[in-house]
Write a protein that holds these residues in place. Structure first.
Motif, mmCIF file in Angstrom:
data_model
loop_
_atom_site.group_PDB
_atom_site.id
_atom_site.type_symbol
_atom_site.label_atom_id
_atom_site.label_comp_id
_atom_site.label_asym_id
_atom_site.label_seq_id
_atom_site.Cartn_x
_atom_site.Cartn_y
_atom_site.Cartn_z
ATOM 1 N N ASP A 199 2.861 10.848 -4.976
ATOM 2 C CA ASP A 199 3.336 12.225 -4.884
ATOM 3 C C ASP A 199 3.405 12.641 -3.418
ATOM 4 O OD1 ASP A 199 3.954 14.844 -5.146
ATOM 5 O OD2 ASP A 199 2.141 15.454 -6.207
ATOM 6 N N GLU A 200 4.624 12.817 -2.922
ATOM 7 C CA GLU A 200 4.806 13.137 -1.499
ATOM 8 C C GLU A 200 4.343 14.542 -1.143
ATOM 9 O OE1 GLU A 200 5.690 10.964 0.704
ATOM 10 O OE2 GLU A 200 6.005 9.381 -0.778
ATOM 11 N N ASP A 201 4.081 15.372 -2.140
ATOM 12 C CA ASP A 201 3.650 16.748 -1.855
ATOM 13 C C ASP A 201 2.162 16.820 -1.517
ATOM 14 O OD1 ASP A 201 6.201 17.686 -2.316
ATOM 15 O OD2 ASP A 201 5.833 18.020 -4.462
ATOM 16 N N ARG A 202 1.422 15.748 -1.792
ATOM 17 C CA ARG A 202 -0.004 15.752 -1.497
ATOM 18 C C ARG A 202 -0.240 15.486 -0.014
ATOM 19 N NH1 ARG A 202 -2.918 11.540 -4.425
ATOM 20 N NH2 ARG A 202 -1.018 10.328 -4.118
ATOM 21 N N PRO A 203 -1.424 15.818 0.526
ATOM 22 C CA PRO A 203 -1.734 15.555 1.937
ATOM 23 C C PRO A 203 -1.675 14.048 2.237
ATOM 24 C CG PRO A 203 -3.325 17.063 0.980
ATOM 25 C CD PRO A 203 -2.509 16.543 -0.158
ATOM 26 N N PRO A 204 -1.287 13.654 3.463
ATOM 27 C CA PRO A 204 -1.187 12.222 3.823
ATOM 28 C C PRO A 204 -2.477 11.461 3.590
ATOM 29 C CG PRO A 204 -0.183 13.592 5.519
ATOM 30 C CD PRO A 204 -0.865 14.528 4.565
ATOM 31 N N GLU A 205 -3.630 12.108 3.881
ATOM 32 C CA GLU A 205 -4.904 11.429 3.682
ATOM 33 C C GLU A 205 -5.117 11.076 2.210
ATOM 34 O OE1 GLU A 205 -4.491 14.156 5.374
ATOM 35 O OE2 GLU A 205 -5.212 13.765 7.420
ATOM 36 N N GLU A 206 -4.749 12.016 1.323
ATOM 37 C CA GLU A 206 -4.930 11.783 -0.106
ATOM 38 C C GLU A 206 -3.991 10.675 -0.591
ATOM 39 O OE1 GLU A 206 -4.622 14.316 -4.285
ATOM 40 O OE2 GLU A 206 -4.919 15.383 -2.369
ATOM 41 N N GLN A 207 -2.744 10.693 -0.103
ATOM 42 C CA GLN A 207 -1.782 9.642 -0.476
ATOM 43 C C GLN A 207 -2.256 8.271 0.028
ATOM 44 O OE1 GLN A 207 2.452 10.554 0.185
ATOM 45 N NE2 GLN A 207 1.804 12.643 0.729
ATOM 46 N N ALA A 208 -2.719 8.235 1.277
ATOM 47 C CA ALA A 208 -3.182 6.973 1.859
ATOM 48 C C ALA A 208 -4.378 6.423 1.080
ATOM 49 C CB ALA A 208 -3.543 7.170 3.331
ATOM 50 N N ARG A 209 -5.273 7.322 0.669
ATOM 51 C CA ARG A 209 -6.448 6.875 -0.077
ATOM 52 C C ARG A 209 -6.040 6.314 -1.446
ATOM 53 N NH1 ARG A 209 -11.306 7.711 1.537
ATOM 54 N NH2 ARG A 209 -10.612 9.377 2.945
ATOM 55 N N SER A 210 -5.070 6.955 -2.087
ATOM 56 C CA SER A 210 -4.593 6.455 -3.383
ATOM 57 C C SER A 210 -3.946 5.081 -3.225
ATOM 58 C CB SER A 210 -3.587 7.443 -3.983
ATOM 59 O OG SER A 210 -4.192 8.687 -4.275
ATOM 60 N N LEU A 211 -3.178 4.909 -2.144
ATOM 61 C CA LEU A 211 -2.531 3.620 -1.895
ATOM 62 C C LEU A 211 -3.566 2.547 -1.550
ATOM 63 C CD1 LEU A 211 0.519 4.988 0.076
ATOM 64 C CD2 LEU A 211 0.657 3.626 -2.017
ATOM 65 N N LYS A 212 -4.641 2.965 -0.894
ATOM 66 C CA LYS A 212 -5.728 2.013 -0.629
ATOM 67 C C LYS A 212 -6.339 1.534 -1.931
ATOM 68 C CE LYS A 212 -9.796 3.070 -0.442
ATOM 69 N NZ LYS A 212 -11.125 3.694 -0.293
ATOM 70 N N ASP A 213 -6.586 2.471 -2.853
ATOM 71 C CA ASP A 213 -7.160 2.104 -4.156
ATOM 72 C C ASP A 213 -6.202 1.199 -4.930
ATOM 73 O OD1 ASP A 213 -9.351 3.637 -3.533
ATOM 74 O OD2 ASP A 213 -8.640 5.421 -4.625
ATOM 75 N N GLU A 214 -4.906 1.499 -4.839
ATOM 76 C CA GLU A 214 -3.915 0.660 -5.510
ATOM 77 C C GLU A 214 -3.946 -0.758 -4.916
ATOM 78 O OE1 GLU A 214 0.572 1.604 -6.670
ATOM 79 O OE2 GLU A 214 0.409 0.968 -4.568
ATOM 80 N N GLY A 215 -4.016 -0.842 -3.587
ATOM 81 C CA GLY A 215 -4.098 -2.148 -2.921
ATOM 82 C C GLY A 215 -5.353 -2.897 -3.320
ATOM 83 N N ASN A 216 -6.459 -2.175 -3.436
ATOM 84 C CA ASN A 216 -7.720 -2.814 -3.846
ATOM 85 C C ASN A 216 -7.616 -3.398 -5.253
ATOM 86 O OD1 ASN A 216 -8.765 -2.048 -1.415
ATOM 87 N ND2 ASN A 216 -10.043 -0.397 -2.213
ATOM 88 N N ALA A 217 -6.907 -2.680 -6.131
ATOM 89 C CA ALA A 217 -6.735 -3.171 -7.501
ATOM 90 C C ALA A 217 -5.920 -4.467 -7.495
ATOM 91 C CB ALA A 217 -6.040 -2.106 -8.352
ATOM 92 N N PHE A 218 -4.852 -4.490 -6.691
ATOM 93 C CA PHE A 218 -4.050 -5.709 -6.578
ATOM 94 C C PHE A 218 -4.873 -6.842 -5.958
ATOM 95 C CE2 PHE A 218 -0.138 -2.862 -6.504
ATOM 96 C CZ PHE A 218 0.321 -3.289 -7.741
ATOM 97 N N PHE A 219 -5.689 -6.489 -4.979
ATOM 98 C CA PHE A 219 -6.512 -7.506 -4.301
ATOM 99 C C PHE A 219 -7.482 -8.159 -5.292
ATOM 100 C CE2 PHE A 219 -9.963 -9.171 -1.756
ATOM 101 C CZ PHE A 219 -9.323 -9.694 -0.637
#
Length: 394
Positions: A70-90
């Motif tokens: 969701d691009e409407d959320r703050p960058p920090e929140e988006q980055a943290r969600s993408l980190k969690d997504e990356g961790n799941a793939f890892f």
């Protein structure tokens, strides 16, 4: 009384529901055949994420993904969600998708340095397991720049350097880490490993250098011995540009081929090369050609002091199968070498030593292998072969 009546009604409704449940199937229930498939569509129970997320097939997962991106959320929140997504793939060992997720998180350019450090370190780990050591090292270095004491970045940087065989650099990474984490077992272990490999590499380099120096010294001594004997070398694909005159000064540049290591390249072609034996005599690889039958013989070590007749006697002690007429007897053979520049032949007495033949002013050793032509004296082929050729005797 009213409460008791309500309780009785409720019990009756439940009994009725259970009776219907036993006799009627629930329309929206999972079937016995597809329950595992349907369960795998629920994010909580998924064993692995699908390659492509279709909103119709995976509505819940599609919803979650839309929240993450969701691009409407703050960058920090988006980055943290993408980190969690990356961790799941890892965790699923899907390192390529993990790299994409961590990269997307870094592109948010949030101001949280701690989060960016984690994203870089995690992406370094993904690159490491993909075998992209340079990319992993670059990410570890970027993470260390953001947070110099970040333990995982320091460990990953050292690991990458070891894999890249940059052992000194690996030790530097470990030393930097041990300043702030002096008791960390992993850093201590990596430093010991890097130091061990560094010492082994240095030892191997010293051995290789000593071997190269020894070989170079032996080759220089070999060239000096050839030069002292007045033997002329001619590299492969090279022709001497001397004068056609046989009376040319033997010491002139045109008469003496340049001595070089390239002139001793026969080992690559024949598997043998001229060498100095323990007595200081040159042992040459020598090729004998039989143009009448398109055959050849090869002697890998022909001592320069040995006469041709000695080898010929051994070579033709038993006549070769291609000599149907049994005429290749040592006493019948005539020996020649060809001057390629003038296309003239020089007849060599079989009682002559190899050295004397090689020292002739018109003999050039091509590609480190002297070659000679053998003909049967007085044969029809020999007469035809020599027609129109100028022949000199040694």
């Amino acid at each position: 009384m009213a409460s008791s009546a309500m309780q009785s009604d409720s019990d009756d409704d439940m009994d009725e529901f259970m009776d219907k449940f036993k006799t009627q199937r629930y329309n929206n229930a999972f079937s016995e055949n597809n329950w595992e498939e349907e369960f795998n569509k629920v994010p909580m129970f998924m064993k692995s994420a699908p390659e492509e997320i279709d909103p119709k097939s995976y509505p819940e997962l599609s919803c979650l993904q839309s929240i993450i991106h969701d691009e409407d959320r703050p960058p920090e929140e988006q980055a943290r969600s993408l980190k969690d997504e990356g961790n799941a793939f890892f965790k699923e060992k899907n390192y390529q998708k993990a790299v994409l997720s961590y990269t997307a998180g870094l592109k948010k350019k949030c101001g949280d340095q701690e989060l960016n450090t984690v994203l870089l370190t995690n992406r370094a780990a993904s690159h490491f397991y993909l075998g992209n050591m340079r990319s992993a090292l670059n990410d570890a270095a970027a993470a260390k720049k953001l947070k110099p004491d970040h333990l995982k970045a320091l460990i990953r940087g050292a690991q990458c350097c070891i894999q890249l065989r940059n052992f000194s650099e690996a030790m530097q990474w470990c030393d930097e880490g041990l300043k702030v984490h002096p008791t960390d077992k992993k850093l201590l272990e990596l430093r010991a490993t890097a130091d061990k490999h560094k010492r082994a590499a240095e030892r191997d380099a010293r051995k290789a250098k000593a071997k190269e120096k020894k070989l170079h010294g032996e080759k220089e001594a070999l060239l000096a011995a050839i030069k002292d004997r007045g033997i002329k070398l001619q590299p492969v694909n090279s022709r001497q540009r001397g004068s056609d005159s046989e009376d040319e000064d033997e010491g002139s540049p045109a008469a003496i081929a340049q001595l070089s290591l390239d002139g001793l390249s026969s080992k690559e072609v024949t598997g043998a090369q001229v060498f100095l034996d323990e007595q200081g005599a040159l042992q040459w690889p020598v090729l004998f050609l039989y143009p009448e039958h398109q055959q050849s013989d090869f002697i890998s070590a022909f001592c320069e002091n040995t006469c041709f007749i000695d080898h010929l006697a051994a070579m033709f002690e038993e006549l070769p199968p291609w000599d149907a007429d049994r005429k290749y007897l040592p006493k019948n053979l005539q020996l020649y070498f060809e001057d390629e520049e003038t296309e003239q032949l020089y007849q060599v007495d079989p009682e002559t030593s190899l050295l004397k033949a090689l020292q002739h002013k018109r003999f050039f050793v091509k590609a480190g292998t002297p070659s000679f032509i053998l003909l049967v004296n007085g044969s029809s082929f020999s007469k035809q072969f020599l027609v129109g050729k100028k022949v000199h005797k040694l």
